[in-house]
Enzyme design. Structure first.
Site, short mmCIF file in Angstrom:
data_model
loop_
_atom_site.label_atom_id
_atom_site.label_comp_id
_atom_site.label_asym_id
_atom_site.label_seq_id
_atom_site.Cartn_x
_atom_site.Cartn_y
_atom_site.Cartn_z
N TYR A 197 87.96 27.63 5.18
CA TYR A 197 87.07 28.75 5.45
C TYR A 197 87.26 29.72 4.31
O TYR A 197 88.34 30.30 4.13
CB TYR A 197 87.36 29.35 6.83
N HIS A 218 87.90 16.02 18.74
CA HIS A 218 88.06 17.42 18.36
C HIS A 218 89.16 18.07 19.21
O HIS A 218 88.90 18.72 20.23
CB HIS A 218 86.73 18.17 18.53
N LYS A 228 76.69 31.01 19.18
CA LYS A 228 77.57 32.11 19.55
C LYS A 228 77.35 33.30 18.62
O LYS A 228 76.94 33.13 17.47
CB LYS A 228 79.04 31.64 19.45
N GLU A 236 92.25 19.15 13.19
CA GLU A 236 93.14 20.31 12.98
C GLU A 236 94.39 20.30 13.86
O GLU A 236 94.56 21.16 14.74
CB GLU A 236 92.36 21.61 13.18
N GLU A 261 85.16 19.69 7.72
CA GLU A 261 84.76 20.97 8.32
C GLU A 261 85.03 22.09 7.34
O GLU A 261 86.10 22.15 6.74
CB GLU A 261 85.51 21.21 9.63
#
Length: 329
Positions: free
Chosen positions: A220, A126, A285, A159, A246
């Site tokens: 997203y 990652h 979070k 990414e 993701e």
């Protein structure tokens, strides 16, 4: 007497049937076995199309408390995940480059628990920058340790931001070669430029000479809409196998409102092409994409009142798709 015996035998058969059906539903690797890529489609050991759906852990260096076998068991059995993703943070404070031992401890706990639960697991490097020497050594170790298990999937980079596709191909080739020394057939995932958005570049010039390789798109939904959906669809039509390692239904920041319309369009695209997907993330979070509240136990299981609204949504989606859609693929 004979009638009583027949009733008793029928009841035993029904009990066995339901136990067996439940076990199969909870054991994706037993059901699908060794994954393989045929054309653009992820397939099982028999060459039949399979779609994996699950969740990604948050960065291990910030949420190590969830990297344990009991959480994996919760995700497999309560959330109906067929795959989980161990997002091993590489660069940030406390990541692999500065605390290798903790990173390895977190990743191996998740991988070994996933193997025990018989679900698939993505070992995710990652990072947003390339670290070819370190990545090659890491994946060499992972392949030697876990390459004989059909459960394992390798994600070579998460990414990339500034790197060109040419740079990424140069990065990937020696790592794939290293993995294949020890693991000839498990699935490998390769990222593409610009936060896994420029899938068209990979479609125009894919890596050559490798089997069981797929390319990742991250979306997203509130930020990435029709443009990326079209780009993804065109890449598939060009023959590129795509895997959504993701995704989220909010803004790319991980926060902000959920875009239900875009979410539905993305899920429809995934169903149309049999694309596997994992939602981000198992974390606590104070932002939309975190599926848990700080009050959630580090080990699970979790009641709905310690899940965020997004966490409850993802849990329901997984139950719906992985239980009712599996017969269609």
């Amino acid at each position: 007497m004979m009638r009583s015996f027949m009733i008793h035998r029928s009841l035993l058969f029904l009990i066995f049937y339901f136990i067996f059906s439940h076990a199969v539903a909870q054991s994706p690797v037993k059901q699908h076995g060794q994954l393989q890529v045929k054309g653009t489609q992820l397939c099982d050991q028999h060459g039949q199309p399979v779609t994996l759906r699950g969740v990604s852990y948050g960065w291990h260096n910030w949420w190590p408390r969830f990297y344990n076998k009991k959480v994996v068991k919760t995700l497999a059995r309560d959330w109906h995940c067929t795959v989980v993703r161990a997002a091993m943070g590489v660069e940030p404070d406390g990541g692999y480059l500065t605390n290798r031992q903790r990173a390895m401890d977190c990743v191996t706990q998740v991988v070994e628990a996933a193997i025990k639960q018989n679900i698939y697991v993505i070992i995710d490097w990652h990072a947003h920058q390339l670290h070819p020497k370190e990545a090659r050594a890491f994946f060499s170790e992972m392949a030697q340790r876990y390459g004989h298990y059909p459960h394992v999937i390798y994600e070579l980079c998460n990414e990339p931001v500034e790197d060109t596709w040419r740079d990424l191909k140069k990065y990937a080739t020696p790592i794939i070669d290293e993995i294949r020394k020890y693991d000839p057939d498990n699935l490998i995932l390769m990222g593409c430029p610009h936060w896994d958005q420029d899938i068209h570049l990979a479609a125009d010039s894919p890596l050559k000479g490798y089997d069981n390789l797929m390319y990742t798109v991250h979306f997203y939904a509130a930020t990435h809409g029709e443009t990326l959906r079209q780009r993804t669809e065109e890449a598939i039509k060009q023959g590129l196998p795509v895997f959504i390692s993701e995704c989220g239904f909010m803004e790319a920041s991980g926060d902000g409102p959920i875009d239900s319309d875009s979410q539905q369009q993305w899920l429809a695209l995934c169903e149309r092409y049999g694309l596997s997907w994992l939602c981000w993330s198992v974390s606590d979070k104070a932002e939309t994409c975190s599926m848990l509240l700080p009050s959630a136990k580090s080990t699970g299981p979790w009641r709905d009142d310690v899940l965020s609204p997004y966490g409850r949504m993802v849990k329901q989606l997984l139950a719906t798709y992985n239980n009712t859609k599996k017969s269609k693929r």
